[in-house]
Design an enzyme around this catalytic site. Structure first.
Site, short mmCIF file in Angstrom:
data_model
loop_
_atom_site.label_atom_id
_atom_site.label_comp_id
_atom_site.label_asym_id
_atom_site.label_seq_id
_atom_site.Cartn_x
_atom_site.Cartn_y
_atom_site.Cartn_z
N THR D 104 47.95 -13.48 -57.89
CA THR D 104 48.46 -14.81 -57.56
C THR D 104 47.33 -15.78 -57.23
O THR D 104 47.33 -16.94 -57.66
CB THR D 104 49.40 -14.69 -56.34
OG1 THR D 104 50.46 -13.79 -56.67
CG2 THR D 104 49.97 -16.04 -55.94
N ASP D 126 47.88 -3.76 -49.08
CA ASP D 126 46.80 -2.78 -49.22
C ASP D 126 45.52 -3.16 -48.48
O ASP D 126 44.63 -2.34 -48.35
CB ASP D 126 46.46 -2.60 -50.70
CG ASP D 126 47.56 -1.87 -51.46
OD1 ASP D 126 48.50 -1.38 -50.82
OD2 ASP D 126 47.46 -1.80 -52.71
N GLY D 169 48.35 2.37 -51.73
CA GLY D 169 46.92 2.16 -51.87
C GLY D 169 46.46 2.57 -53.25
O GLY D 169 45.92 3.66 -53.41
N HIS D 270 58.46 2.56 -51.24
CA HIS D 270 58.86 1.21 -50.87
C HIS D 270 59.16 1.04 -49.39
O HIS D 270 59.18 -0.09 -48.89
CB HIS D 270 60.08 0.79 -51.69
CG HIS D 270 59.76 0.47 -53.10
ND1 HIS D 270 59.73 1.42 -54.08
CD2 HIS D 270 59.42 -0.70 -53.69
CE1 HIS D 270 59.41 0.85 -55.22
NE2 HIS D 270 59.21 -0.42 -55.02
#
Lengths: 340, 340, 340, 340
Positions: D104, D126, D169, D270
Site C-alpha cells: 500500500t 508482522d 511472519g 487468522h
C-alpha cells in the site's frame, strides 16, 4: 403480532442477546414485528417507542448493556395500567416482553392482572430468583470477580498481605460463593451466614500460618454477627464518625487490628455488571429471548421463561416473585471446607 | 483412609481443581491421606505413585492441565485388576478416585466389578456423557471457541469473506452448538445433523445478501449429507488425491466454489482444551472433587459424581457409560433460526 | 559469580520475568550462581537469603507478583552499607541486582557510592522514570484500566450516566492518559494538568449533548484547579466533614451537581498491579533481566538497564533518579482533542 | 479540506482507531470533512465513496477490522493516477490518507510521484517496516499468540508432549520472537535464522531431559537449513507426495521421528489478526490517526507517520518502503539463551 420489548432495572450482560434472540426468531419464524421501548416502563408510559427491525439487533449477542436503555421507574408512577393500554393501543402493540429483575417481574405480574398481555424474562446478576436455576449476567459477574481476585492474589502474596474483596450481592451471597470457590478464597462472607469478626480473623491467621496470603471475599450485604460493639466499631472511624464505604472497607481495619496483618480492600462495584457477556450468558440469554417470543406466540400471558436443568420452561410470574433464592447453609459449608 | 487419585484420557481445564477439592476436603474434614498416581491407569499398574499432601494442591483451582499427568493407557494392558489390587495393597491404598471420560469410566466400572473400591469423576470437554448435565472443561472450550469466532468475524467483515471455524466434537456437536449460538454463527454443522453442501451454501449466500460476512461453525465430526460425489469431491484435491486436514478444511473450497465467496478456514484444535479454566468450570470441578471424596468416605463404590440442575449427585457407573448424549434435533433447530 | 537478586517497593507484573531472564542467562551462558534475597533490602540486611537455582524460575514469565517477596523497608534502617557488605561477604555474594522503583534505585545508587557492586532494574507501573522509555508493568496496568473502562462504559450507556474511573498515578498521569486514549474517555484528568470543575462539567455536558454517556478517567494524583471553595467543597461531605475516598469519589458528587447527570465512581486500585503480565511486559522484563546479568558480568556497577526506542541500554543510576518523567502538556492536549 | 481515507491490504487490529483519531481531530480542530473510501484503492478508482461524519467513528477505538472494508486490489489495474485524480476531483477530495502495509505504501509513493496529495499510515502486523519502531496490530498479534501458547503448554505438560505452534511472519520473525520470549518457548524458529532439524530436535530433547514439555514457536516463513534430503522429507508425506499445510505441520512428524516424543501442531492463522486491539495498539493507532491528519493539514505529501521511541514523526514514503526490517541475529540469540 406486534411485540414491544423493554429492559428495566440495573443493566446486566446478556440483555442485548435476549433482545436479539426474540427479534430474530419472531421475525424469521413467526413474522412478528417488534417495537423497542426506551428506558424500561418509563418509555412505555411516556410513549418513547420506535420500530426495532431485525437489522438493528445484528451482532448484539456479545454486546454488554442494553440498546433499549433502562431505568428503575415503574408504570404506576405515570398512569399505570390504563396508560399502558392506551400507549399499546396507539402503537397496535399486541404484547410486551419485559426483561428485568424481581421488581420488574412484580410490575409485570400486576400489569398482567390488569389484563395486559405480558411475558417476563428474568434478569438478576445476583442469582436471587428462586424460579430459575440461573439467569444470564450471573456467570459474567462471577467470571469478572474471579479474574479480579486472581489478580489481587499475586499482590497479596508478594507483600504478605490480607486482601479483602467486596463483590455484589445485597441480599444473597451467590456471587461471593462462586467467585470465592473459583478463586480459592480463604473466607467467603455472605448475607445468609453472619459470622463474628473473631471467626474471620481466625481464618485469616490460619491462612498465614500455612504460609499463604489470605483472601477474604465478602458480599456487599454481609453483616457481622454478634458482638455489637465490634459491629459499631466497624461502623465508625477513629474519631467516632460513621464510616463511609461498604462492608469490605469496614472490615479491613478490623481484620488488620485483630490479626496484625497488613490488610487492603478492593471494591469491584460496577465492573461486575458491564461489558462483553461470557459465552454461557450469551447462550442462556439467546435461549431466553427465543423462548419468550415462543411464549408470546402461544399467549402464555403472565408467565416468565426459566432455566431448569438444561431446559427452558415457562413459570407463572406469581410463582417467580414471591421468594428470594438464598444460598443454603450446606452450600456455604461446602465452600468453608476450603477456608483458613 | 488412604486414597489414590488419577487423571486419565485427554487433558481438560478443571482436572486440577477436582484434585484440589478432593484433597482439601479429605484432609481437613475426614483426615484422609492422598496418593497421586502418575499418568492415569498406567501409573497405577506400573506403580508410579507418590504422596499428595495438601500443600501440593495449593493454588491449583485456576491451573489448566493436570499435575498428575495423563495417558490413554488402560490397566488391562498391564496385568489388569489383579495387578491393580497388588499395587494398592503395597501402598495401603483404600480407594481410587478416577477422573476421566467415557473410556476411563468404563474401565472404572470394570475394575469395580472386579471388586476394586473406586469412584469416578466424569470429564468430557465434548459434553457427551448422558448421566451429567455438564462437566468441567466444556464451558472453557465453548468460551475459547466463542472468543476465537468473535476475533475471526472482524477479519471476515473487513474482507467480505466467509469464515469456516472447526471446533472440537468428534461424536456430538455441543461445543459447535453453544459457540455458534454465543457468537452468532450463520451455520452450525454438527455430527447429529448431516446437511448437504447446497444447504450450507444457501445459508452462506443468504447471509451475504443481508450484507454480512458469513461464519460457519463446524464440529470436527460433522459429515456432509447425501450426494456422495460432492462428499468425495470434498475428500480429494484438484489432482484427485485425498485431502489431508479436517472437515473444516475440506468444506472451505466447496463453499467457495458453490457461492463464489472467498472462504478461509481456521481449525482451533488443542487451543480449546488447555489453559486457565473459566470460573464456571472451576466451581463445578471443585464441587465434583468434594463430592467424590464424600462418595469415597461413604463407600459408594462403582458410582460417579454428576451434576443435575444445581445439585451434585451420585450415579452408578453402569448407568453413566452406556449412552452418548447427542444434541437433540430441537436444540439444533433452535440455533438454526439464527442462520442464513 | 554469585549474584543476589531482590525486588523492592510495590509489586508489579513482570518482576518474576526479570528474575527468570537474569537467572537463565546467568546460569546457561556465564555459569553464575544466584541467591534469592527475600522481601527487598530487608532480606539483605536481615540475612533472609537462599539459593535460587534455575529450576525455581521455570514458567515464571507469565506469573504476576514476585516469588522473592517485597517490602518498602530500606537497608539504612538496619545497619546500612556496612551490614550489607557483611551479609554479602557471609554468602560470598559478588553483586546485587536490585529491581525497584525510584526509591529502590536511589538506595541502589547510595549503596554503589559506598562501594557495593550493584546493578539496578527500573520498575514503575506509573511510568515516571525519565531514564527509560517504558518499564514493565505499565502496559499491564494500562491494559487492565482500558478493559475496565470498556466494561463500565456499557453500564454508563444503558443508564445514561456519567462514569468516573480513578486509575493509578500519584505524581504523573501516564496510565490515565493511555487508558483514556485507548478507551475513548471524554475527559482525562492528570496531576500535570489541573483543570477546574467547571471545565470537567463542560466536557461531560458536551458529551451528553452528542448523545453519549460520558466517561471521566482520573489519575489518583489529580487536583482541581483554582476556585478553592469548590476544592474545599469537593473535600467535605454534606455535613462539612472531610470526605474519605480518593479524588474520583470526591469529583463524583461535584460533577453530578454541576451537570444534573447521574454520576458513579469506580476506583480500580490494586487490580491494576496484579496478575498475569501482558506479552509486552513479559518481553520487556525478560530483556531487562538478561541485560542486567550482562551488566553485572561486565561490572557496570552503579548503572541500571533502560529501554531507548527498541534497544536496551545501560544508564547511570545518578542520571536515572534525579527527575520525574511527567506527561508533557502537548501529549495531554493530543488526548484532549477527543474530549467533550 | 476534504480528506478521503482508505484501508488497504490485510486487516489488522487498530485500523478503526486510526480512522477515528484522524476524523475526530480533523473535525474538531481543523474543521476538515472526511470521505470514506470502500475496500482500499479499489473504492478510489471504482468510485465507492461516501461521507464519513464524526458520529460514524464513535466507539471505534476498540473495534477490530476496518469499517471501510479492505482489498488487495491496486489503482493501477483500473486506470491508475489519472483515474484517481478524476474521482478525487469529482468529490472535491483534497487529500488521501492511505493506511496499509508495504504494498500500500509503495502504491502511495507512486501516486505521490504522480502528483496526488497523499499521506500514509503504516500497518504491518508482522512488524517488517524499517521506518517505524512498531506499528499497531503487532502487539495484538503477539498477545494472542502468547496467550495461545500459554494454553497449549498446559496440554503439553499433562501429556508429556512437544507442541509446535505456527505463528504469522512470512518474511520476518518478530511475532515468533516476541511470543516465544513472552511464553518461554524452547525453540523460536524464524525466517532470518534457518537451523537444521537436528538442532531443533536437540533443543526439544534437552527440554525433555530437564523435565519439561517442549514448545516450539515457528514463524510461517521459517525454512530448514542444510541437508536437502531432510528438507525434502519434511516436504513429502509417507507416500512421497508433497505435504500440504504450513511449516509447523511439516516439522511436526520430523521432530517426532528424531526425538521419539509425541508431537502436535497448532496453526494460529487468522486468529492473530482479528478482534479487539490491545490498549497499546489502540493508543498507537489513535496517535497515528491524529498525526496523519496533522501531516495532511501541513501538506506533507509523500510522507507517512512513524513511531520513533515515544515520538510520532513524519518520514518520506521513499525511505519507508525500500527495506524490510528483519530480526537482527543478536536479538534471536538473546532469545536462544532460553532454549533447550
Amino acid at each position: 403480532m406486534k411485540i414491544g420489548i423493554l429492559t428495566s432495572g440495573g443493566d446486566c450482560p446478556g440483555l442485548n442477546a435476549v433482545i436479539r434472540g426474540a427479534v430474530i426468531k419472531g421475525d424469521s419464524i413467526y413474522g412478528h414485528e417488534f417495537l423497542g421501548i426506551k428506558d424500561g416502563f418509563k418509555g412505555l408510559v411516556l410513549d418513547k417507542i420506535s420500530k426495532l427491525p431485525r437489522k438493528q439487533v445484528r451482532g448484539l449477542a456479545k454486546q454488554g448493556g442494553t440498546i433499549l436503555g433502562t431505568s428503575r421507574i415503574g408504570p404506576f408512577e405515570h398512569g399505570g395500567s390504563e396508560r399502558v393500554k392506551e400507549v399499546m393501543a396507539k402503537h397496535g402493540m399486541d404484547a410486551v416482553i419485559a426483561i428485568g429483575g424481581e421488581g420488574t417481574l412484580t410490575v409485570a405480574r400486576m400489569l398482567h392482572e390488569d389484563g395486559i398481555p405480558i411475558v417476563g424474562v428474568p434478569k438478576t446478576i445476583d442469582n436471587d430468583l428462586s424460579a430459575t436455576d440461573y439467569t444470564f449476567g450471573f456467570d459474567t459477574a462471577v467470571s469478572i470477580a474471579t479474574e479480579s481476585i486472581d489478580r489481587l492474589r499475586t499482590t497479596a502474596e508478594s507483600h504478605h498481605r490480607c486482601m479483602v474483596v467486596e463483590v455484589m450481592g445485597r441480599h444473597v451471597g451467590w456471587i461471593a460463593l462462586h467467585a470465592g470457590l473459583a478463586s480459592g478464597a480463604h473466607a467467603v462472607l455472605i448475607p445468609e451466614v453472619p459470622v463474628t469478626i473473631e471467626q474471620i480473623a481466625g481464618w485469616v491467621k490460619a491462612t498465614v500460618t500455612r504460609g499463604r496470603a489470605p483472601v477474604v471475599c465478602v458480599a456487599e450485604g454481609f453483616t457481622l454477627k454478634g458482638d455489637q460493639d465490634v459491629v459499631a466499631k466497624g461502623g465508625v472511624d477513629g474519631m467516632g464518625r460513621p464510616r463511609l464505604g461498604g462492608i469490605g472497607e469496614q472490615l479491613t481495619p478490623l481484620i488488620e487490628e485483630l490479626t496484625g496483618i497488613e490488610t487492603r480492600c478492593t471494591t469491584l462495584g460496577h465492573l461486575q455488571r458491564g461489558g462483553v457477556p461470557t459465552a454461557y450468558d450469551r447462550v442462556l440469554a439467546t435461549r431466553f429471548g427465543i423462548a419468550a417470543v415462543d411464549a408470546v406466540t402461544k399467549k402464555k400471558w403472565g408467565t416468565m421463561v426459566a432455566l431448569r436443568g438444561t431446559d427452558i420452561q415457562s413459570v407463572h410470574l406469581s410463582d417467580a416473585t414471591h421468594e428470594v433464592k438464598s444460598v443454603p447453609y450446606a452450600r456455604w459449608e461446602e465452600a468453608a471446607i476450603l477456608f483458613g
